[in-house]
Design a protein around this motif. Structure first.
Motif, PDB file in Angstrom:
ATOM      1  N   PRO A   1       0.822  -1.212   0.136  1.00 35.71           N
ATOM      2  CA  PRO A   1       0.072  -0.175  -0.291  1.00 35.71           C
ATOM      3  C   PRO A   1       0.795   1.290  -0.093  1.00 35.71           C
ATOM      4  O   PRO A   1       1.978   1.269   0.606  1.00 35.71           O
ATOM      5  CB  PRO A   1      -0.811  -0.157   1.282  1.00 35.71           C
ATOM      6  CG  PRO A   1      -0.667  -1.321   1.538  1.00 35.71           C
ATOM      7  CD  PRO A   1       0.456  -1.987   1.236  1.00 35.71           C
ATOM      8  N   ILE A   2       0.299   2.261  -0.727  1.00 37.41           N
ATOM      9  CA  ILE A   2       1.054   3.674  -0.518  1.00 37.41           C
ATOM     10  C   ILE A   2       0.036   4.533   0.058  1.00 37.41           C
ATOM     11  O   ILE A   2      -1.113   4.871  -0.289  1.00 37.41           O
ATOM     12  CB  ILE A   2       1.135   4.005  -2.325  1.00 37.41           C
ATOM     13  CG1 ILE A   2       1.904   3.009  -3.110  1.00 37.41           C
ATOM     14  CG2 ILE A   2       1.901   5.486  -2.423  1.00 37.41           C
ATOM     15  CD1 ILE A   2       3.157   2.590  -2.554  1.00 37.41           C
ATOM     16  N   ALA A   3       0.682   5.347   0.958  1.00 35.65           N
ATOM     17  CA  ALA A   3       0.013   6.488   1.906  1.00 35.65           C
ATOM     18  C   ALA A   3       0.417   7.684   1.489  1.00 35.65           C
ATOM     19  O   ALA A   3       1.597   7.937   1.627  1.00 35.65           O
ATOM     20  CB  ALA A   3       0.107   5.951   3.308  1.00 35.65           C
ATOM     21  N   GLY A   4      -0.583   8.519   1.479  1.00 38.97           N
ATOM     22  CA  GLY A   4      -0.493  10.084   1.364  1.00 38.97           C
ATOM     23  C   GLY A   4      -0.362  10.288  -0.315  1.00 38.97           C
ATOM     24  O   GLY A   4       0.263   9.793  -1.115  1.00 38.97           O
ATOM     25  N   ARG A   5      -0.903  11.402  -0.661  1.00 37.89           N
ATOM     26  CA  ARG A   5      -1.115  11.942  -1.806  1.00 37.89           C
ATOM     27  C   ARG A   5       0.348  11.974  -2.720  1.00 37.89           C
ATOM     28  O   ARG A   5       0.396  11.726  -3.696  1.00 37.89           O
ATOM     29  CB  ARG A   5      -1.675  13.337  -1.955  1.00 37.89           C
ATOM     30  CG  ARG A   5      -1.734  14.040  -3.328  1.00 37.89           C
ATOM     31  CD  ARG A   5      -2.381  15.543  -3.497  1.00 37.89           C
ATOM     32  NE  ARG A   5      -3.681  15.462  -2.950  1.00 37.89           N
ATOM     33  CZ  ARG A   5      -3.968  16.528  -2.238  1.00 37.89           C
ATOM     34  NH1 ARG A   5      -3.605  17.766  -2.449  1.00 37.89           N
ATOM     35  NH2 ARG A   5      -5.282  16.738  -2.080  1.00 37.89           N
TER      36      ARG A   5
END
Length: 119
Positions: free
Chosen positions: A39-43
């Motif tokens: 998972p990738i978090a943050g814009r």
């Protein structure tokens, strides 16, 4: 913007490869989890993920089905090379809060002549 409308816009921007515009569709603290990856978090991190992905392969999303249920849009897609997948987008206050995508990473790598990671 309702979830289905937002995902239509997401597809249009995705197909142009514009990382700045696609990143603007996400909340600052959004999570993008393509299940073949972590998972990738943050814009900002999501923007960097798209930048890296658009740099490695020409990707095109062709909508097969698009559904909406409450805060969620469900996208069934294919690409011109025959890869198929689906994505789930949770849209809160007109922006993507959470996204999860299902697709076959090995087929994607083979279709684009990309290296297959050693396990």
């Amino acid at each position: 913007m309702k979830p289905k409308e937002l995902v239509k816009k997401w597809v249009d921007i995705f197909n142009t490869g514009d990382t700045d515009q696609i990143a603007e569709l996400y909340h600052d603290d959004a999570i993008n989890h393509q299940v073949a990856n972590e998972p990738i978090a943050g814009r900002d991190s999501i923007k960097e993920m798209f930048r890296a992905e658009f740099a490695q392969a020409k990707m095109v999303c062709l909508v097969e089905n698009l559904f909406e249920d409450g805060d969620w849009a469900i996208l069934e897609w294919k690409d011109p090379l025959g890869l198929r997948g689906c994505g789930f987008f949770q849209v809160i206050d007109g922006k993507i809060k959470f996204q999860r995508g299902y697709w076959d990473k090995l087929s994607f790598l083979r279709q684009h002549d990309l290296p297959i990671p050693k396990v």
